[in-house]
Design a protein around this motif. Sequence first.
Motif, short mmCIF file in Angstrom:
data_model
loop_
_atom_site.label_atom_id
_atom_site.label_comp_id
_atom_site.label_asym_id
_atom_site.label_seq_id
_atom_site.Cartn_x
_atom_site.Cartn_y
_atom_site.Cartn_z
N GLU A 175 -6.74 46.63 95.50
CA GLU A 175 -7.29 47.18 96.78
C GLU A 175 -6.05 47.25 97.58
O GLU A 175 -5.84 48.28 98.58
CB GLU A 175 -8.28 46.40 97.41
N ARG A 176 -4.98 46.25 97.58
CA ARG A 176 -3.86 46.29 98.45
C ARG A 176 -3.08 47.53 98.08
O ARG A 176 -2.48 48.35 99.20
CB ARG A 176 -3.11 44.94 98.44
N SER A 177 -2.95 47.44 96.98
CA SER A 177 -2.15 48.66 96.36
C SER A 177 -2.67 49.96 96.77
O SER A 177 -1.95 51.03 97.02
CB SER A 177 -1.56 48.62 94.73
N ALA A 178 -3.94 50.07 96.41
CA ALA A 178 -4.70 51.35 96.69
C ALA A 178 -4.54 51.85 98.11
O ALA A 178 -4.42 52.98 98.17
CB ALA A 178 -6.03 50.96 96.37
N ALA A 179 -4.57 51.01 98.93
CA ALA A 179 -4.67 51.43 100.43
C ALA A 179 -3.09 51.96 100.63
O ALA A 179 -2.80 52.96 101.38
CB ALA A 179 -5.06 50.33 101.40
N PHE A 180 -2.12 51.30 100.39
CA PHE A 180 -0.70 51.68 100.50
C PHE A 180 -0.39 52.91 99.75
O PHE A 180 0.31 54.05 100.09
CB PHE A 180 0.28 50.70 100.14
N PHE A 181 -1.09 53.22 98.51
CA PHE A 181 -1.10 54.27 97.87
C PHE A 181 -1.46 55.54 98.58
O PHE A 181 -1.01 56.41 98.56
CB PHE A 181 -1.77 54.32 96.53
N ALA A 182 -2.58 55.39 99.15
CA ALA A 182 -3.51 56.29 100.13
C ALA A 182 -2.50 56.47 101.45
O ALA A 182 -2.22 57.66 101.91
CB ALA A 182 -4.63 55.95 100.65
N ILE A 198 4.35 44.74 92.46
CA ILE A 198 4.75 45.32 91.28
C ILE A 198 3.46 46.04 90.77
O ILE A 198 3.20 46.86 89.99
CB ILE A 198 4.90 44.18 90.34
N ASN A 199 2.15 45.58 91.26
CA ASN A 199 0.64 46.31 90.76
C ASN A 199 0.89 47.71 91.30
O ASN A 199 -0.01 48.64 90.93
CB ASN A 199 -0.22 45.46 91.45
N GLY A 200 1.89 48.00 92.26
CA GLY A 200 1.79 49.43 92.79
C GLY A 200 2.13 50.34 91.58
O GLY A 200 1.83 51.69 91.58
N LEU A 201 2.58 49.79 90.43
CA LEU A 201 3.10 50.90 89.34
C LEU A 201 1.95 50.76 88.21
O LEU A 201 1.86 51.30 87.00
CB LEU A 201 4.16 50.31 88.48
#
Length: 562
Positions: free
Chosen positions: A53-60, A450-453
């Motif tokens: 979820e943390r990565s998802a929000a920054f992705f958005a 790193i989960n951003g990838l």
Amino acid sequence: MAYSDKKNLLELVALMDAFDIHHVVLSPGSRNAPLIHTFVEHPDFICYTIVDERSAAFFALGMAQRLQKPVAVCCTSGTALLNYSPAVAEAFYQEIPLLVLSADRPAAWIGQTDGQTLPQPGAFGSLVKKSIQLPEINTDEEHWYCNRLINEALIALTKNGFGPVHINVPLSEPLYQFTEAALPVVRVVRLEHVTSTFEVAFFANEWNHVRKRMIIVGQMAPQHELKEILSLLTQKTDVVIVAEHLSNLAISEATGHFDAVLSALSDEELNMFMPDLVITVGGHITSKRIKQVLRKNKSPQLWDVRPNGQVADTYQSLTTVIPVESDVFFTQLLESVNVDQEHSFSERWKQRILQTKQILQRYVPAQPFSDLKAVSAFMHGLPDNVTLQLSNSSPLRYAQLFPLKPTIEIFSNRGTNGIDGVLSTAVGFAAENQKLTFLLIGDLSFFYDINGLWNRYLSPRLRIVLLNNGGGNLFHLIGGPRKSSALDESIAYKHNTTARERAITLGFQYLSAGAEVEYESQLPLLWNANTEQPILMEVFTQTEVNSAVFNSLYQSFKNHIK
């Protein structure tokens, strides 16, 4: 196709459709499954699924940076929502229209030791422009109330400036009933945007009566009209424009090396370079030095052009808030001020800026391989018409020292200056970007996120340059942390982690360099736009060398800028 039978959810999705909010980042879950199903089933919505979820929000957030329009992010109940908090804070201060949709248990079950429950309404406090909880619709009045709340929330995304909004959606079981053949016909409340007007005569008169004028442009999305207006203003009048790369104001008249100039000024010289009138526009300024100097040497007048009318007294000398769009203000000012025959104040600054550039041109080639030298080659080699994402901390400060081509757009998470979603933001941005997206990032920022990838949306047009110097390099560049015995182990976090195995596993073409010749020989591979894989180049440098080179550079400014 068939949608969920939840009436509040259907009202929400139908209004999002009407407001043209069609990009949705989904985080898997059960309570939000009715939302997920309905978004995925509807042909107008473009859905991305990101587990973290943390990565998802920054992705958005990165997608919204690229699109310059609202993007939604949707999660299940419980702690899932709290993981959106860092991106919400960043969106608030960067003024990005991030729409947070959280599924929830019915209100009666909150605090009753039921699973995945916590008080979700208002979870982001003052960091959202609006937070609402939808009713579960059982009556006509609840239907009207639900519709009104959603309209208010979606309007708030772009009213008086952009920003995040939170909509909490209670959903009772059963959750998996997909029986509705179509979205409902909904009432849409529109907010008409009227061009702001103001009386420019007062400001033009004040402008004409002072001679040392400065415009400070903070972080902004690209605004081509503003660039042209400010360029014309500098030609007509004597004014210094202070703008970091994050202003996206790549015009020759802008002063990008102001931090170096200020670092070299003696106490006797300072007054000659201080303005009598300052106009600020845009968001954050990275330079701590200009904030300190202007707070100590307060200008008699400081006008802040801020469309939402918020009071932001960054330099502790604010005298006027001007609640209009910056291009409106400067267009009318340009038409109303007198022509200056002499440009002595701006010429004084230009001479010092020229000296700064000359010092850099002599200094950098003579240094050993370091972050400074790597960033110099990177910035000079960037192709035209690409996008650059800059990580916080040292990459941002290094990049500011070198020229940026006017065709390059630049972004960075400087709303709250955090490192926690830098990688995810760039990946989300690249997913919607048809041009090459470059990310210059440090090692702690990279490995932290790193989960951003870990998703299915890695664009082959993504290029990452990872400066791996074995720890938080910024803490070695500034004075305070160097006084602590805990610097290496607990402040800068010295490490020997590398990205090679993870990058290859995740589908990147991996490059690495630990020496100047090796690095420069591989840079052209990054510029190639026709690849089937994203590319990650890991650049290995030594912290001690980086610190010595950077601090010696600023000593050179002090010794030679006169």
